[in-house]
Design an enzyme around this catalytic site. Structure first.
Site, short mmCIF file in Angstrom:
data_model
loop_
_atom_site.label_atom_id
_atom_site.label_comp_id
_atom_site.label_asym_id
_atom_site.label_seq_id
_atom_site.Cartn_x
_atom_site.Cartn_y
_atom_site.Cartn_z
CB CYS A 156 -0.95 0.00 1.19
SG CYS A 156 -0.15 -0.24 2.79
CG HIS A 198 -3.73 0.14 4.91
ND1 HIS A 198 -3.18 -0.55 3.86
CD2 HIS A 198 -4.94 0.59 4.47
CE1 HIS A 198 -4.01 -0.53 2.83
NE2 HIS A 198 -5.08 0.17 3.18
#
Length: 804
Positions: free
Chosen positions: A327, A765
């Site tokens: 990510c 994330h």
């Protein structure tokens, strides 16, 4: 075609053969797309319906295995798990956040076909194909595919920000005549606490853990008695009582400073009479407490949980599938594709580039992979709203080869672990420049700017000007800059009272420090006193005052809000703050003006020729802590001579950088370092006497301006970076475009930001929010939607565009 079985020439498949059956060599069409993929029986390259004819004409390859894949939705009568059931900070794995891939199955179809009539496809049947042709087709069908094999070799898995190491104490030596621990009724041996208790697996002592403020409304009581026990006994491995199940438990290793797993946990517990299979979970693990925090505020805020997010499709709205902790790559690429130079260089010239490259070179050519990716993101071919009655969802691309090629050889980006988005962008800029020819526009120039450092010698009042080049503006975030300190203090008092009563405060009532980004900027450019500066005029250490200004303003300004800092014991931490971020920045008043009429300039001296002035005391303190002098100088320089704390933070956060112990170019360039200069023979002999080879000695001396002391230091810390014999003597810089900072008005508007969830840049994330056609859009890996509540206050990297 004869009346007999079909038999055509083909290449033999060997254990080393790569079969590109996952996607087209020139685009991201997969076997799931209409038309499927055509796999050449001579080269094993795969092509979509759009590109296979061009390939066949150029290569004169006529025979192909056609591969088509159909998605079928899984039918399940089980109700969807509520979000409270999430047990792992992950995507696409059991216990983690849901991934679309967990709800589908695949139906694959292989046939044999020939150019130019691809409408005729032959089933893989022994009555139609010769034995040898049928055999190679079946081998290709059974092959995992090049990308899948690369994925397995690299150990890439679905995103998981909570991976634990296996403790080095798996074979722990436990005490003789161990105490027998009951199945319940535990209490700290030092105080009366009956929760947050940890069992030391060496001696069986039970004591409480630390009082841990995991987040708003989440607190664990504790008096750190187990840590004190470790400091006295050095018994490192502990397990949290109440978290033990038949298969797992919350373990911590003090000397490894990590949450860990223990493959021999059952035996270690049985030593004290505890059977894992008899244990019942009664307390939350540290991970679960962290998940509570993420789900209650940071995750929910950044992911805009609670808002109805409408998917958005078309050119510029293509998602990037998470390939396993990727990510940080996805969010970085989405943000950079906002910049016209990136889109023009790579998005508009795909046909021209691919036409000039042999097809076999596409997989290993940076510009080809960058072009393939940017063109796909901009085209809209992979961002289409699916019909509600169809199972096929062909949105998003999987940049597997791009990730592998860009990260190859890098100690961090070549791994499957989560990394820092800011570091990746800097690294990607280096790749872009190295692969830009002198006659091409350098796309990094759109981000490059120069900072002017004005230093006034307090002893003589004379002035010295110097410049340094940056591509990202790093701004320290400090709790001292909060505008609501009184409100935060009152909240902490109220929270203490509420928690003493055994209650918690709802997360939405949490009061966090609010810090204006402009205040961080003002601190960055503020006057700074250098007490240890030695005047080249008077010869005395009378100090100096320096300040930073912009010498040029870039087209696009990336601002890093340095939320990650270090605690008093130099443990990396993330500040729980909200930033006040302006939609517009007016920076023209911070433009440097250079030497002014009437200013007397300081003469150059040996110190100045050796590079930028850095606070010698801070450098010495860092060296005393055990850091290399080169890294210490670099840290003090890159943090603007702001003192020990920011320099220590920098050096702690960059210890894994491949050039960590190398001298910064600002120092080597000032020293007149010339690539390829001849190594001093006497210095070579000195290093050889220390045990290094002549090749290592010569290379290190060239990297350190023939300074034998610095070269020795470099070899002790970075000797593994000496290239192989064939490359060691080649120190000439690669031919690439010149670096030309642009300049224009210092007026900007916010067009994007990257947010991070988690406690470390190397876990958690990343998500990007970008301004597209006047609307904020969230890019969460392959999911792209209109943003309802862009969480600007939680950003980590901010992208500003010049307003002309």
């Amino acid at each position: 075609m004869s009346a007999g079985k079909i038999d055509v020439p083909f290449s033999q498949l060997t254990p080393h053969s790569k079969v590109y059956k996952d996607e087209c060599m020139y685009c991201f069409h997969t076997p799931e797309f209409p038309g499927g993929l055509y796999i050449c029986l001579k080269t094993f390259f795969g092509f979509c319906e759009r590109h296979v004819s061009d390939y066949a004409n150029k290569s004169e390859s006529l025979n192909f295995l056609h591969f088509a894949r159909k998605r079928i939705k899984k039918e399940s009568s089980e109700p969807k798990e509520p979000e409270e059931k999430i047990t792992k900070l992950a995507i696409g794995v059991e216990g983690g956040f849901a991934s679309d891939s967990s709800t589908v199955e695949f139906e694959d179809t292989y046939t044999f076909t020939q150019y130019p009539d691809f409408s005729v496809k032959y089933p893989l049947d022994e009555s139609l194909l010769s034995e040898r042709l049928l055999s190679i087709c079946n081998q290709l069908a059974a092959n995992e595919g090049a990308f899948r094999m690369q994925q397995l070799d690299a150990g890439v898995c679905a995103w998981d920000g909570t991976e634990k190491i296996v403790t080095k104490h798996a074979n722990l030596v436990q005490c003789e005549n161990p105490p027998k621990i009951g199945q319940s009724g535990w209490k700290c041996a030092e105080c009366e606490l009956t929760t947050n208790l940890w069992l030391n697996l060496t001696d069986g002592v039970i004591k409480c853990g630390r009082k841990q403020y995991v987040g708003p409304g989440v607190v664990t009581e504790g008096n750190e008695h187990m840590r004190q026990h470790y400091q006295q006994t050095k018994h490192p491995l502990v397990v949290k009582l109440g978290t033990i199940t038949a298969t797992d438990a919350d373990l911590y290793s003090y000397d490894e400073d990590e949450s860990v797993t223990d493959p021999n946990l059952a035996a270690h517990l049985a030593h004290f009479g505890l059977k894992m299979t008899d244990q019942e979970k009664t307390e939350k693990s540290t991970l679960e407490l962290t998940l509570d925090l993420n789900q209650k505020w940071e995750y929910l805020a950044i992911m805009e949980e609670g808002s109805t997010l409408e998917g958005v499709y078309g050119p510029g709205h293509t998602g990037l599938v998470n390939l396993g902790s990727s990510c940080y790559i996805n969010s970085s690429l989405q943000a950079l594709c906002l910049v016209p130079e990136i889109r023009r260089r790579f998005g508009d010239k795909a046909a021209e580039l691919f036409g000039s490259l042999p097809v076999g070179d596409v997989q290993e050519n940076f510009n080809a992979q960058m072009t393939k990716l940017v063109h796909a993101l901009m085209s809209g071919d992979y961002s289409k709203k699916a019909d509600s009655d169809k199972a096929e969802v062909l949105n998003g691309i999987r940049p597997m080869q791009f990730r592998r090629l860009v990260g190859r050889g890098h100690p961090e980006f070549s791994t499957a672990k989560q990394q820092d988005a800011e570091e990746y962008i800097r690294y990607l800029f280096e790749k872009l420049e190295a692969n830009t020819a002198p006659d091409e526009t350098n796309p990094v120039d759109a981000f490059r700017f120069e900072l002017e450092n004005r230093l006034v010698d307090s002893g003589s009042m004379k002035v010295r000007y110097s410049t340094r080049t940056e591509v990202i503006l790093p701004l320290m975030v400090s709790l001292d800059l909060a505008t609501n300190k009184d409100a935060v203090a009152e909240f902490e008092k109220r929270k203490a009272v509420v928690e003493a009563a055994g209650q918690t405060i709802p997360p939405e009532q949490t009061v966090r420090p609010k810090i204006p980004l402009l205040t961080c900027l003002e601190t960055f450019v503020a006057d700074e006193r250098l007490d240890d500066f030695k005047s080249p005029v008077t010869g005395e250490r009378s100090g100096a005052v320096q300040r930073l200004r912009f010498q040029t303003f870039p087209d696009y300004l990336i601002v890093q809000a340095k939320r990650f800092t270090v605690s008093a014991d130099y443990t990396p931490i993330k500040l729980d703050v909200e930033l006040i971020v302006p939609d517009h920045l007016e920076l023209e008043h911070l433009r440097g003006k250079g030497a002014q009429p009437g200013e007397d300039l300081l003469p150059e001296d040996d110190d100045a020729a050796a590079g930028p002035q850095v606070d010698a005391d801070v450098v010495e303190q860092l060296v005393a802590m055990g850091f290399p002098a080169t890294a210490a100088r670099k840290a003090v320089h890159l943090t603007g001579n702001k003192g020990l704390e920011p320099a220590a933070e920098w050096v702690m956060m960059h210890m894994d950088d491949p050039d960590y112990a190398q001298e910064h170019p600002d120092f080597t360039n000032k020293r007149g370092n010339k690539a390829g200069q001849e190594a001093n023979a006497e210095a070579v002999d000195q290093l050889v006497a220390l045990g290094f080879t002549p090749r290592q000695a010569k290379y290190a001396l060239r990297q350190n301006d023939n300074d034998s002391n610095r070269a020795a230091e470099w070899l002790f810390t970075s000797g593994d970076q000496v290239p192989e014999e064939s490359d060691a003597m080649d120190t000439s810089p690669p031919t690439s475009a010149e670096k030309r900072p642009r300049d224009g008005p210092g007026s900007y508007r916010l067009v994007g930001f990257i947010s991070h969830m988690g406690t470390s840049t190397h876990s958690g994330h990343y998500v990007a929010h970008l301004l597209k056609d006047g609307q904020w859009v969230i890019f969460n890996d392959e999911k792209v939607a209109l943003s309802q509540k862009p969480p600007i206050e939680f950003g980590y990297l901010y992208l500003y565009e010049r307003v002309v």
